[in-house]
Motif scaffolding. Sequence first.
Motif, PDB file in Angstrom:
ATOM      1  N   ALA A 142      -1.528  -2.702  -4.501  1.00  0.00           N
ATOM      2  CA  ALA A 142      -1.841  -1.469  -3.773  1.00  0.00           C
ATOM      3  C   ALA A 142      -2.005  -0.295  -4.731  1.00  0.00           C
ATOM      4  CB  ALA A 142      -0.744  -1.174  -2.757  1.00  0.00           C
ATOM      5  N   SER A 143      -1.237  -0.296  -5.809  1.00  0.00           N
ATOM      6  CA  SER A 143      -1.257   0.819  -6.763  1.00  0.00           C
ATOM      7  C   SER A 143      -2.543   0.883  -7.575  1.00  0.00           C
ATOM      8  CB  SER A 143      -0.051   0.714  -7.708  1.00  0.00           C
ATOM      9  OG  SER A 143       1.157   0.822  -6.982  1.00  0.00           O
ATOM     10  N   GLN A 144      -3.329  -0.179  -7.552  1.00  0.00           N
ATOM     11  CA  GLN A 144      -4.616  -0.159  -8.249  1.00  0.00           C
ATOM     12  C   GLN A 144      -5.685   0.576  -7.448  1.00  0.00           C
ATOM     13  OE1 GLN A 144      -5.917  -3.830 -10.259  1.00  0.00           O
ATOM     14  NE2 GLN A 144      -3.941  -4.721  -9.721  1.00  0.00           N
ATOM     15  N   CYS A 145      -5.338   0.967  -6.234  1.00  0.00           N
ATOM     16  CA  CYS A 145      -6.274   1.695  -5.378  1.00  0.00           C
ATOM     17  C   CYS A 145      -5.949   3.189  -5.425  1.00  0.00           C
ATOM     18  CB  CYS A 145      -6.174   1.185  -3.939  1.00  0.00           C
ATOM     19  SG  CYS A 145      -6.380  -0.613  -3.804  1.00  0.00           S
ATOM     20  N   GLU A 146      -6.891   4.020  -5.000  1.00  0.00           N
ATOM     21  CA  GLU A 146      -6.666   5.462  -4.971  1.00  0.00           C
ATOM     22  C   GLU A 146      -5.472   5.789  -4.087  1.00  0.00           C
ATOM     23  OE1 GLU A 146     -10.185   7.499  -3.834  1.00  0.00           O
ATOM     24  OE2 GLU A 146     -11.364   6.779  -5.539  1.00  0.00           O
ATOM     25  N   PHE A 147      -4.825   6.917  -4.376  1.00  0.00           N
ATOM     26  CA  PHE A 147      -3.541   7.235  -3.751  1.00  0.00           C
ATOM     27  C   PHE A 147      -3.607   7.222  -2.225  1.00  0.00           C
ATOM     28  CE2 PHE A 147      -0.331  10.275  -2.194  1.00  0.00           C
ATOM     29  CZ  PHE A 147       0.804   9.626  -2.651  1.00  0.00           C
ATOM     30  N   ASP A 148      -4.590   7.925  -1.650  1.00  0.00           N
ATOM     31  CA  ASP A 148      -4.677   7.986  -0.188  1.00  0.00           C
ATOM     32  C   ASP A 148      -4.974   6.612   0.411  1.00  0.00           C
ATOM     33  OD1 ASP A 148      -4.102  10.651  -0.185  1.00  0.00           O
ATOM     34  OD2 ASP A 148      -6.194  11.315  -0.061  1.00  0.00           O
ATOM     35  N   THR A 149      -5.836   5.864  -0.276  1.00  0.00           N
ATOM     36  CA  THR A 149      -6.152   4.505   0.178  1.00  0.00           C
ATOM     37  C   THR A 149      -4.917   3.623   0.107  1.00  0.00           C
ATOM     38  OG1 THR A 149      -8.408   4.756  -0.657  1.00  0.00           O
ATOM     39  CG2 THR A 149      -7.656   2.515  -0.200  1.00  0.00           C
ATOM     40  N   LYS A 150      -4.185   3.764  -0.988  1.00  0.00           N
ATOM     41  CA  LYS A 150      -2.952   2.998  -1.179  1.00  0.00           C
ATOM     42  C   LYS A 150      -1.955   3.283  -0.058  1.00  0.00           C
ATOM     43  CE  LYS A 150       1.129   3.295  -4.165  1.00  0.00           C
ATOM     44  NZ  LYS A 150       1.671   3.910  -5.399  1.00  0.00           N
ATOM     45  N   LYS A 151      -1.790   4.559   0.286  1.00  0.00           N
ATOM     46  CA  LYS A 151      -0.842   4.923   1.345  1.00  0.00           C
ATOM     47  C   LYS A 151      -1.237   4.299   2.678  1.00  0.00           C
ATOM     48  CE  LYS A 151       1.028   8.935   1.750  1.00  0.00           C
ATOM     49  NZ  LYS A 151       1.269  10.387   1.921  1.00  0.00           N
ATOM     50  N   GLU A 152      -2.535   4.313   2.960  1.00  0.00           N
ATOM     51  CA  GLU A 152      -2.989   3.747   4.227  1.00  0.00           C
ATOM     52  C   GLU A 152      -2.805   2.234   4.253  1.00  0.00           C
ATOM     53  OE1 GLU A 152      -6.824   4.019   7.253  1.00  0.00           O
ATOM     54  OE2 GLU A 152      -6.816   5.189   5.393  1.00  0.00           O
ATOM     55  N   MET A 153      -3.073   1.601   3.117  1.00  0.00           N
ATOM     56  CA  MET A 153      -2.877   0.150   3.042  1.00  0.00           C
ATOM     57  C   MET A 153      -1.413  -0.220   3.250  1.00  0.00           C
ATOM     58  SD  MET A 153      -5.272  -0.944  -0.176  1.00  0.00           S
ATOM     59  CE  MET A 153      -7.064  -1.002  -0.067  1.00  0.00           C
ATOM     60  N   LEU A 154      -0.519   0.513   2.581  1.00  0.00           N
ATOM     61  CA  LEU A 154       0.905   0.194   2.671  1.00  0.00           C
ATOM     62  C   LEU A 154       1.493   0.515   4.042  1.00  0.00           C
ATOM     63  CD1 LEU A 154       2.185   1.291  -0.861  1.00  0.00           C
ATOM     64  CD2 LEU A 154       1.932  -1.034   0.021  1.00  0.00           C
ATOM     65  N   SER A 155       0.758   1.280   4.829  1.00  0.00           N
ATOM     66  CA  SER A 155       1.221   1.538   6.197  1.00  0.00           C
ATOM     67  C   SER A 155       0.854   0.394   7.130  1.00  0.00           C
ATOM     68  CB  SER A 155       0.622   2.848   6.725  1.00  0.00           C
ATOM     69  OG  SER A 155      -0.775   2.724   6.921  1.00  0.00           O
ATOM     70  N   ASN A 156       0.077  -0.567   6.601  1.00  0.00           N
ATOM     71  CA  ASN A 156      -0.321  -1.747   7.380  1.00  0.00           C
ATOM     72  C   ASN A 156      -0.123  -3.007   6.540  1.00  0.00           C
ATOM     73  OD1 ASN A 156      -1.321  -0.350   9.742  1.00  0.00           O
ATOM     74  ND2 ASN A 156      -3.093   0.246   8.523  1.00  0.00           N
ATOM     75  N   VAL A 157       1.116  -3.392   6.329  1.00  0.00           N
ATOM     76  CA  VAL A 157       1.416  -4.604   5.565  1.00  0.00           C
ATOM     77  C   VAL A 157       1.509  -5.781   6.530  1.00  0.00           C
ATOM     78  CG1 VAL A 157       3.090  -5.782   4.085  1.00  0.00           C
ATOM     79  CG2 VAL A 157       2.630  -3.343   3.755  1.00  0.00           C
ATOM     80  N   ILE A 158       0.751  -6.819   6.239  1.00  0.00           N
ATOM     81  CA  ILE A 158       0.762  -8.018   7.087  1.00  0.00           C
ATOM     82  C   ILE A 158       1.237  -9.202   6.247  1.00  0.00           C
ATOM     83  CG2 ILE A 158      -0.692  -9.663   8.341  1.00  0.00           C
ATOM     84  CD1 ILE A 158      -2.399  -7.200   9.143  1.00  0.00           C
ATOM     85  N   VAL A 159       2.237  -9.888   6.740  1.00  0.00           N
ATOM     86  CA  VAL A 159       2.782 -11.063   6.058  1.00  0.00           C
ATOM     87  C   VAL A 159       2.493 -12.274   6.934  1.00  0.00           C
ATOM     88  CG1 VAL A 159       4.816 -12.104   5.007  1.00  0.00           C
ATOM     89  CG2 VAL A 159       4.624  -9.614   5.118  1.00  0.00           C
ATOM     90  N   CYS A 160       1.784 -13.254   6.383  1.00  0.00           N
ATOM     91  CA  CYS A 160       1.406 -14.422   7.178  1.00  0.00           C
ATOM     92  C   CYS A 160       1.643 -15.707   6.394  1.00  0.00           C
ATOM     93  CB  CYS A 160      -0.055 -14.318   7.622  1.00  0.00           C
ATOM     94  SG  CYS A 160      -1.245 -14.311   6.264  1.00  0.00           S
ATOM     95  N   GLY A 161       1.415 -16.832   7.055  1.00  0.00           N
ATOM     96  CA  GLY A 161       1.704 -18.138   6.466  1.00  0.00           C
ATOM     97  C   GLY A 161       2.942 -18.732   7.115  1.00  0.00           C
ATOM     98  N   SER A 162       3.180 -20.013   6.891  1.00  0.00           N
ATOM     99  CA  SER A 162       4.307 -20.677   7.563  1.00  0.00           C
ATOM    100  C   SER A 162       5.650 -20.068   7.180  1.00  0.00           C
ATOM    101  CB  SER A 162       4.304 -22.176   7.253  1.00  0.00           C
ATOM    102  OG  SER A 162       4.495 -22.412   5.869  1.00  0.00           O
ATOM    103  N   THR A 163       5.790 -19.655   5.926  1.00  0.00           N
ATOM    104  CA  THR A 163       7.055 -19.051   5.494  1.00  0.00           C
ATOM    105  C   THR A 163       7.291 -17.711   6.181  1.00  0.00           C
ATOM    106  OG1 THR A 163       6.917 -20.182   3.360  1.00  0.00           O
ATOM    107  CG2 THR A 163       8.365 -18.275   3.469  1.00  0.00           C
ATOM    108  N   ALA A 164       6.208 -17.045   6.577  1.00  0.00           N
ATOM    109  CA  ALA A 164       6.337 -15.759   7.266  1.00  0.00           C
ATOM    110  C   ALA A 164       6.966 -15.905   8.642  1.00  0.00           C
ATOM    111  CB  ALA A 164       4.972 -15.090   7.386  1.00  0.00           C
TER     112      ALA A 164
END
Length: 428
Positions: free
Chosen positions: A335-357
């Motif tokens: 996420a930190s490789q993206c611009e600050f505002d973009t990073k904040k928006e991405m981190l406000s929508n974290v999705i964890v998937c897969g069987s372990t999730a």
Amino acid sequence: MSKSVVVDNGSYEMRFGLSGDETPLETFYTMDKEFLHNGQVPMKRGLINDFDAMDKVWRYGFNALQKPEHDLDSSPLEMSVIMSEHPLAPKLHTEKITQHIFEQYEVPAFYIANQGLLALYSCGKITGIVCDVGYEQTRFTPIYEGLAFTHAADFVNIGGKHVNDYLKQLIFKQLESQKSSEKPLDGMDTSDDSSHSKPTTKNTLNTDFLSMNEQELNNTFNDEVIEQMKRKVVFTTNYEYSKQLKMSQELKQKTEESMQSGSADAGDQTGDKKKQAKTKSATLNYYKDYTLPDGKKIWIGQIERFLPTEVFFNPSAHNKELEIPGIQTILFECASQCEFDTKKEMLSNVIVCGSTASINGFPKRVTIEVQELATTSTIVSLIESKDPVNAVWYGASVLSSLSSFNQMWIKKGDYNEYGPQIIHRRTY
């Protein structure tokens, strides 16, 4: 609108179904021995390892859709096919899949979609960061307004297999300990709790397994059994297990001291005993019976339940061969490789998937750990998937059922004219 076939490729499990459905019609093990080709497994770490082996998998899946109970109007190979793929798959990998599907199966239309994007779509989002926990690998895909930022995407070779291996190791260690010790599991003394039916010594606990040799244990606790056991009994704490355990012990001690003090003041010894029994009963809830497919029961202790997923957050502490950062660090760095505002928006929508999730507490722990790394002005929020195990498949089902998606299909005529490279003009 006509149905299309939806295929989610996985190193451990395959999912086949129809667009517009909420769940796949067929789920089966990719690693089944019948799919091997010259000893090679079909997939490794989310990528196709052997196309001849993978062909066996795909053919099995297409044939399985033709079972009478699925009541298809036409053959699956007469339908368009959408297929999921590793977010960082090489272009040649994508082209080879395209070539294989068109030339071996002669489907009328085909499309390949980024697994991270599909997982995001399954939650009704177009911006976020996806943590897809696979069998052998965990992948991180930052996405902004439907565009996957592959330059910032990453992966780490830790997955559900590592949890399974650790769980199995802990169970075997527990059984070995019981063979040579009369002490209850985890050193917990339950001798005063005569009302509790749980056995506590090697003479009465897990006796079905204590006489087994190593080969018999491995057969009993095979990969499929351990996978299902993981999904049903393993739990992830909000914080590192050792810290959580210390907090719980301190809380338990304070509670008992408070109870003893209160009962002494009131002179109510009977009430005190009831409170202590209640506290002990709550502690014992950390333990869980699990019934194996053969009917045998094993008692799983708190270490076996809580420790396995710690390998994701502090790999080297639990597996000396894993000298790599925890998944929370890699997700945050993506996420930190993206611009600050973009990073904040991405981190406000974290999705964890897969069987372990699907493990209780795991997605929440991921976001808690990432929040620890973020600034106070950045809010890390978890978008919960209603079905994390099938999230990628469901995202493809939703996407391919949209009327606006019709223009995205690669038609057979397009393939014949431009070759497998045509796939890159439509996928993103």
